[in-house]
Design a protein around this motif. Sequence first.
Motif, short mmCIF file in Angstrom:
data_model
loop_
_atom_site.label_atom_id
_atom_site.label_comp_id
_atom_site.label_asym_id
_atom_site.label_seq_id
_atom_site.Cartn_x
_atom_site.Cartn_y
_atom_site.Cartn_z
N HIS A 9 0.89 -0.99 -0.45
CA HIS A 9 0.12 -0.19 -0.28
C HIS A 9 1.24 0.79 0.51
O HIS A 9 1.93 1.64 1.09
N ALA A 10 0.02 2.24 -0.47
CA ALA A 10 1.09 3.40 -1.19
C ALA A 10 0.62 4.79 -0.57
O ALA A 10 -0.54 4.97 -0.91
N SER A 11 1.48 5.53 -0.86
CA SER A 11 1.07 6.29 0.15
C SER A 11 1.42 7.89 -0.87
O SER A 11 2.26 7.24 -1.22
N PHE A 33 -1.15 13.84 3.00
CA PHE A 33 -1.27 12.32 2.76
C PHE A 33 -1.88 11.92 2.65
O PHE A 33 -3.18 11.92 3.31
N PHE A 34 -2.11 10.63 1.73
CA PHE A 34 -3.22 10.44 1.14
C PHE A 34 -2.93 8.96 1.20
O PHE A 34 -1.89 8.82 0.41
N THR A 35 -3.18 7.65 1.59
CA THR A 35 -3.53 6.64 1.57
C THR A 35 -4.33 6.12 1.29
O THR A 35 -5.91 6.21 1.69
N PRO A 36 -4.19 4.54 0.51
CA PRO A 36 -5.37 3.65 0.10
C PRO A 36 -6.08 3.85 1.34
O PRO A 36 -5.59 3.78 2.96
N GLY A 37 -7.72 3.76 1.26
CA GLY A 37 -8.23 2.94 2.55
C GLY A 37 -9.10 4.29 3.13
O GLY A 37 -9.85 3.74 4.75
N ILE A 38 -8.39 5.92 3.21
CA ILE A 38 -9.02 6.57 4.13
C ILE A 38 -9.46 7.38 2.85
O ILE A 38 -8.42 8.09 2.09
N ALA A 39 -10.35 8.48 3.53
CA ALA A 39 -11.46 9.02 2.55
C ALA A 39 -10.80 10.50 2.17
O ALA A 39 -10.69 10.60 0.80
#
Length: 75
Positions: A9-11, A33-39
Motif C-alpha cells: 500500500h502506497a501513500s 498525505f493520501f493513503t489507501p482506505g482513508i477517504a
Amino acid sequence: MQEAPRMHHASATRIARLIYNAAQRRFEAVVEFFTPGIAQPLRVPVRVEASPNISHRQLARALTREAQRRGIGGL
C-alpha cells in the motif's frame, strides 16, 4: 505463468498550500498525505525556515520531512 509481485500500500504526498512569510523568513505550508482506505487526506500544517532562493526539490523535501517528523508520514 508467474504471478506478479504484490504491491505494498502506497501513500502520496502533496503540498496543498504554500506561502513565504517574509517577516518571519520561513515557508508555511499544509502537507497532505493520501493513503489507501482513508477517504480524506491527512493535513499537516508545517513551517520551515529557509531562504526564498531554495530549490523546489529541496523545499518539497524539507516540508515533507517536517510533516513526517510530526509523526504523520509513517502511515
